[in-house]
Motif scaffolding. Sequence first.
Motif, PDB file in Angstrom:
ATOM      1  N   TYR A  72       0.836  -1.207   0.000  1.00  0.00           N
ATOM      2  CA  TYR A  72       0.000   0.000   0.000  1.00  0.00           C
ATOM      3  C   TYR A  72       0.870   1.257   0.000  1.00  0.00           C
ATOM      4  N   LEU A  73       1.904   1.253   0.841  1.00  0.00           N
ATOM      5  CA  LEU A  73       2.804   2.410   0.911  1.00  0.00           C
ATOM      6  C   LEU A  73       3.521   2.628  -0.418  1.00  0.00           C
ATOM      7  N   LEU A  74       3.947   1.543  -1.049  1.00  0.00           N
ATOM      8  CA  LEU A  74       4.625   1.646  -2.340  1.00  0.00           C
ATOM      9  C   LEU A  74       3.700   2.236  -3.399  1.00  0.00           C
ATOM     10  N   LEU A  75       2.478   1.733  -3.477  1.00  0.00           N
ATOM     11  CA  LEU A  75       1.529   2.236  -4.470  1.00  0.00           C
ATOM     12  C   LEU A  75       1.174   3.697  -4.205  1.00  0.00           C
ATOM     13  N   HIS A  76       1.051   4.041  -2.919  1.00  0.00           N
ATOM     14  CA  HIS A  76       0.754   5.429  -2.544  1.00  0.00           C
ATOM     15  C   HIS A  76       1.865   6.354  -3.027  1.00  0.00           C
ATOM     16  N   ASN A  77       3.113   5.978  -2.766  1.00  0.00           N
ATOM     17  CA  ASN A  77       4.246   6.814  -3.167  1.00  0.00           C
ATOM     18  C   ASN A  77       4.424   6.845  -4.683  1.00  0.00           C
ATOM     19  N   THR A  78       4.100   5.739  -5.350  1.00  0.00           N
ATOM     20  CA  THR A  78       4.234   5.695  -6.801  1.00  0.00           C
ATOM     21  C   THR A  78       3.205   6.594  -7.477  1.00  0.00           C
ATOM     22  N   ARG A  79       2.006   6.627  -6.927  1.00  0.00           N
ATOM     23  CA  ARG A  79       0.947   7.454  -7.503  1.00  0.00           C
ATOM     24  C   ARG A  79       1.108   8.936  -7.157  1.00  0.00           C
ATOM     25  N   ARG A  80       1.890   9.234  -6.144  1.00  0.00           N
ATOM     26  CA  ARG A  80       1.981  10.608  -5.647  1.00  0.00           C
ATOM     27  C   ARG A  80       2.627  11.532  -6.677  1.00  0.00           C
ATOM     28  N   ARG A  81       1.898  12.574  -7.022  1.00  0.00           N
ATOM     29  CA  ARG A  81       2.411  13.611  -7.908  1.00  0.00           C
ATOM     30  C   ARG A  81       2.069  14.964  -7.308  1.00  0.00           C
ATOM     31  N   ILE A  82       2.966  15.915  -7.487  1.00  0.00           N
ATOM     32  CA  ILE A  82       2.737  17.277  -6.996  1.00  0.00           C
ATOM     33  C   ILE A  82       3.032  18.237  -8.137  1.00  0.00           C
ATOM     34  N   TRP A  83       2.121  19.170  -8.349  1.00  0.00           N
ATOM     35  CA  TRP A  83       2.385  20.196  -9.346  1.00  0.00           C
ATOM     36  C   TRP A  83       1.805  21.524  -8.878  1.00  0.00           C
ATOM     37  N   LEU A  84       2.186  22.570  -9.569  1.00  0.00           N
ATOM     38  CA  LEU A  84       1.784  23.924  -9.220  1.00  0.00           C
ATOM     39  C   LEU A  84       0.907  24.481 -10.327  1.00  0.00           C
ATOM     40  N   GLU A  85      -0.228  25.048  -9.939  1.00  0.00           N
ATOM     41  CA  GLU A  85      -1.111  25.745 -10.871  1.00  0.00           C
ATOM     42  C   GLU A  85      -1.340  27.149 -10.316  1.00  0.00           C
ATOM     43  N   GLY A  86      -0.573  28.108 -10.794  1.00  0.00           N
ATOM     44  CA  GLY A  86      -0.637  29.444 -10.216  1.00  0.00           C
ATOM     45  C   GLY A  86      -0.122  29.406  -8.790  1.00  0.00           C
ATOM     46  N   SER A  87      -0.966  29.782  -7.831  1.00  0.00           N
ATOM     47  CA  SER A  87      -0.587  29.699  -6.421  1.00  0.00           C
ATOM     48  C   SER A  87      -1.130  28.440  -5.762  1.00  0.00           C
ATOM     49  N   GLN A  88      -1.772  27.572  -6.548  1.00  0.00           N
ATOM     50  CA  GLN A  88      -2.369  26.351  -6.019  1.00  0.00           C
ATOM     51  C   GLN A  88      -1.378  25.188  -6.105  1.00  0.00           C
ATOM     52  N   LEU A  89      -1.114  24.580  -4.953  1.00  0.00           N
ATOM     53  CA  LEU A  89      -0.310  23.366  -4.913  1.00  0.00           C
ATOM     54  C   LEU A  89      -1.267  22.179  -5.010  1.00  0.00           C
ATOM     55  N   VAL A  90      -1.088  21.350  -6.020  1.00  0.00           N
ATOM     56  CA  VAL A  90      -1.992  20.229  -6.261  1.00  0.00           C
ATOM     57  C   VAL A  90      -1.251  18.930  -5.952  1.00  0.00           C
ATOM     58  N   VAL A  91      -1.830  18.130  -5.074  1.00  0.00           N
ATOM     59  CA  VAL A  91      -1.227  16.863  -4.661  1.00  0.00           C
ATOM     60  C   VAL A  91      -2.165  15.731  -5.064  1.00  0.00           C
ATOM     61  N   ARG A  92      -1.652  14.765  -5.813  1.00  0.00           N
ATOM     62  CA  ARG A  92      -2.471  13.637  -6.239  1.00  0.00           C
ATOM     63  C   ARG A  92      -1.884  12.335  -5.729  1.00  0.00           C
ATOM     64  N   THR A  93      -2.696  11.584  -5.007  1.00  0.00           N
ATOM     65  CA  THR A  93      -2.357  10.202  -4.649  1.00  0.00           C
ATOM     66  C   THR A  93      -3.537   9.342  -5.086  1.00  0.00           C
ATOM     67  N   TRP A  94      -4.418   8.983  -4.126  1.00  0.00           N
ATOM     68  CA  TRP A  94      -5.651   8.281  -4.497  1.00  0.00           C
ATOM     69  C   TRP A  94      -6.715   9.281  -4.923  1.00  0.00           C
ATOM     70  N   GLY A  95      -6.611  10.490  -4.424  1.00  0.00           N
ATOM     71  CA  GLY A  95      -7.495  11.579  -4.821  1.00  0.00           C
ATOM     72  C   GLY A  95      -6.658  12.804  -5.127  1.00  0.00           C
ATOM     73  N   VAL A  96      -7.311  13.941  -5.288  1.00  0.00           N
ATOM     74  CA  VAL A  96      -6.613  15.188  -5.597  1.00  0.00           C
ATOM     75  C   VAL A  96      -6.881  16.190  -4.483  1.00  0.00           C
ATOM     76  N   ARG A  97      -5.831  16.805  -4.008  1.00  0.00           N
ATOM     77  CA  ARG A  97      -5.926  17.789  -2.937  1.00  0.00           C
ATOM     78  C   ARG A  97      -5.287  19.087  -3.399  1.00  0.00           C
ATOM     79  N   ARG A  98      -5.943  20.204  -3.108  1.00  0.00           N
ATOM     80  CA  ARG A  98      -5.430  21.514  -3.496  1.00  0.00           C
ATOM     81  C   ARG A  98      -5.131  22.356  -2.257  1.00  0.00           C
ATOM     82  N   ILE A  99      -3.974  23.012  -2.288  1.00  0.00           N
ATOM     83  CA  ILE A  99      -3.559  23.879  -1.189  1.00  0.00           C
ATOM     84  C   ILE A  99      -3.154  25.226  -1.773  1.00  0.00           C
ATOM     85  N   ASP A 100      -3.754  26.292  -1.260  1.00  0.00           N
ATOM     86  CA  ASP A 100      -3.418  27.633  -1.716  1.00  0.00           C
ATOM     87  C   ASP A 100      -2.177  28.102  -0.963  1.00  0.00           C
TER      88      ASP A 100
END
Length: 221
Positions: A72-100
Amino acid sequence: MSEPENRAAEPQPAGDRIALHGDDPTIRRKRLVGGLIAISLLAAAVGGIVGLFTGQEGGLIAAALVGVPLLYLLLHNTRRRIWLEGSQLVVRTWGVRRIDLVAVERIDVLITEVRGARTVALMVSPARGTGVKIDLAIYAGTRGRELDILALRKLANALVNNTAANGMVFSELLVAQLRSEAKGDSAEARPLHRLAAAAPSGKLAQRYPLQAVSKFVASLE
């Protein structure tokens, strides 16, 4: 991330997305395959040892207890992506999370050390939810990998408008790194490497709050 000695521009995601972590599918695939092999060997070894004393059923249960959480930990880390959209930090693992980034209430520099390699990262902590770590550079001696120039610049631009956590200080740290690269400084002369080298040895993780980072940035002037 890219090598300090070679700052060739890396391809970026389409649109306004600026990749910060996990955007290279080849690296993700290698990590997944390597992790699966390691987990399989470890689970088989534990299951085999336990099975000698408890029988086949006990061995299978032990192997599952070891392997499933690691998988589970391996799949979580493999799926994890982080990108920037303007001032929004977007984190994707099993779902998508946005942080201003303009609104986060705490920002720290986090330095971790594993097998002689030191990682310099920003830890951003919103009012709700867990913090997110953004790796800026990884150094082993005088060599290492750094976040590419465009990503550093966009991240600095996003942080400069943060007043709740005094993001300007952290923006200035990134700008100082960019200026050092533009001048052609060697990797060990750049601010992020100097920050990593100054951290005491023997600690797995060290967190530097606003005051410590502000003092370091002031020393660069």
